[in-house]
Design an enzyme around this catalytic site. Structure first.
Site, PDB file in Angstrom:
ATOM      1  N   HIS A 160      59.952  31.901  25.870  1.00 29.63           N
ATOM      2  CA  HIS A 160      59.302  31.658  27.326  1.00 29.63           C
ATOM      3  C   HIS A 160      58.481  33.006  27.736  1.00 29.63           C
ATOM      4  O   HIS A 160      58.492  33.956  26.924  1.00 29.63           O
ATOM      5  CB  HIS A 160      60.516  31.120  28.306  1.00 29.63           C
ATOM      6  N   ASP A 161      58.135  32.902  28.823  1.00 31.07           N
ATOM      7  CA  ASP A 161      57.407  34.165  29.502  1.00 31.07           C
ATOM      8  C   ASP A 161      58.012  35.044  29.491  1.00 31.07           C
ATOM      9  O   ASP A 161      57.451  36.419  29.487  1.00 31.07           O
ATOM     10  CB  ASP A 161      56.768  33.621  30.840  1.00 31.07           C
TER      11      ASP A 161
ATOM     12  N   MET B 135      66.834  34.326  20.187  1.00 27.94           N
ATOM     13  CA  MET B 135      67.542  33.245  19.603  1.00 27.94           C
ATOM     14  C   MET B 135      66.607  32.029  19.907  1.00 27.94           C
ATOM     15  O   MET B 135      66.978  30.769  19.686  1.00 27.94           O
ATOM     16  CB  MET B 135      69.010  32.965  20.277  1.00 27.94           C
TER      17      MET B 135
ATOM     18  N   GLN C 274      78.390  34.887  18.204  1.00 25.18           N
ATOM     19  CA  GLN C 274      78.403  35.188  19.703  1.00 25.18           C
ATOM     20  C   GLN C 274      78.484  34.192  20.751  1.00 25.18           C
ATOM     21  O   GLN C 274      78.612  34.506  21.901  1.00 25.18           O
ATOM     22  CB  GLN C 274      77.160  35.910  19.990  1.00 25.18           C
TER      23      GLN C 274
ATOM     24  N   GLN D  84      74.502  43.713  28.166  1.00 22.51           N
ATOM     25  CA  GLN D  84      74.293  43.597  26.611  1.00 22.51           C
ATOM     26  C   GLN D  84      73.287  44.829  26.353  1.00 22.51           C
ATOM     27  O   GLN D  84      73.573  45.338  25.246  1.00 22.51           O
ATOM     28  CB  GLN D  84      73.488  42.412  26.210  1.00 22.51           C
TER      29      GLN D  84
ATOM     30  N   HIS E  16      60.129  36.384  27.247  1.00 21.13           N
ATOM     31  CA  HIS E  16      60.147  36.783  25.914  1.00 21.13           C
ATOM     32  C   HIS E  16      58.852  37.518  25.687  1.00 21.13           C
ATOM     33  O   HIS E  16      58.435  38.435  25.196  1.00 21.13           O
ATOM     34  CB  HIS E  16      60.312  35.771  24.682  1.00 21.13           C
TER      35      HIS E  16
ATOM     36  N   ARG F 163      67.976  29.227  28.725  1.00 18.61           N
ATOM     37  CA  ARG F 163      68.942  28.010  29.456  1.00 18.61           C
ATOM     38  C   ARG F 163      68.079  27.329  30.693  1.00 18.61           C
ATOM     39  O   ARG F 163      68.530  26.207  31.004  1.00 18.61           O
ATOM     40  CB  ARG F 163      70.057  28.757  30.160  1.00 18.61           C
TER      41      ARG F 163
END
EC number: 6.3.2.1
Length: 282
Positions: free
Chosen positions: A33-34, A29, A60, A154, A36, A188
């Site tokens: 960041h690191d 989304m 979601q 998930q 990912h 987040r």
């Protein structure tokens, strides 16, 4: 390469697949960041080409404020990926590309995987996840798709999804990427101040404590210890701490032989909700 429409993406991927190359998908989304980057690098160890989708999925979010505050900056994300891996394909679809004219979640029977933890506290969340991933898999038709174990619940849901939908994609879980103090990398985290980031280390400390206690203490004793750790840190509000069997994700009070157990945690630090999990006996 940034591609904005599903038609353009499919034209590019058709050429790649005709060359016999494998395609991996890393759904995100944005707010990259690191963590990912770790997923993307992991994907390249399996696939020739990697598509990173950036799409803030409205179905979601069960909290409208969370959806509104979710960080969005595709230009920054593209620059981040170009700096680290310029050959990655970035797919940034519009809502209409994903949902056409009907922006709503489908219902899926994920069984006990969604009865507790995130499924209990974010009702309907996993139907939204399943809805967008079903469509992304149909558009990209990847050989493999990659998901971090930070969102282990998930990950299990997505594996169930491809069985329900009979989609020909292999789901691969990737180790959680953490900072030097153990905090799981998350979009987040961008919403936390420097002092809050320091406090947030408590989540990893709590999970590590549960793992250390698991062999010689009862589940009740472990739960009490973790609850007390959070009571001692007033900046945090513990939402849940659960120890579950990995095969069904149902919270348990008694340890059984030959079962793999995992601890899950969710807590609010100010207005920011953080989640994490850790294997306890392997």
């Amino acid at each position: 390469m940034v591609i904005n429409s599903k038609t353009s993406l499919q034209e590019v991927l058709e050429i790649i697949k005709k060359e016999g190359k494998t395609v991996g998908l890393v759904p995100t989304m944005g707010a990259l960041h690191d963590g990912h980057l770790s997923l993307i690098n992991f994907a390249y160890s399996y696939c020739d080409t990697v598509v990173v989708s950036i799409f803030v999925n409205p179905t979601q979010f069960n909290n409208a404020s969370d959806l509104e505050k979710y960080p969005r900056n595709v230009n920054n994300d593209a620059g981040f990926l170009k700096q680290h891996n310029s050959k990655t394909i970035i797919f940034t679809p519009d809502v209409s590309d994903i949902y056409n004219d009907k922006v709503e979640a489908e219902s899926f029977d994920f069984g006990s995987y969604v009865d507790f933890m995130e499924g209990e506290f974010r009702v309907g969340h996993f139907d939204g996840v399943g809805s967008v991933l079903k469509r992304l898999f149909d558009i990209v038709k990847p050989d493999k798709a990659f998901f971090g174990e930070k969102d282990f619940q998930q990950l299990m849901v997505v594996k169930k999804l491809v069985k329900i939908t009979d989609q020909d994609v292999e789901i691969i879980g990737c180790p959680t990427s953490r900072n030097e103090f153990g905090l799981a990398q998350s979009s987040r985290n961008f919403r936390l101040t420097d002092s809050e980031l320091k406090v947030a280390e408590l989540i990893y400390k709590a999970l590590s404590k549960a793992k250390k206690m698991f062999d010689n203490n009862s589940i009740k004793e472990i739960e009490n210890e973790i609850v007390n750790m959070f009571k001692d840190e007033p900046a945090f509000e513990l939402e849940y701490f659960s120890i579950v069997k990995e095969n069904d994700l149902i919270p348990t009070k008694i340890k059984e032989p030959k079962q793999n157990y995992r601890a899950f945690i969710a807590a609010f630090l100010g207005e920011v909700r953080l989640i994490d999990n850790m294997a306890l006996n392997y």
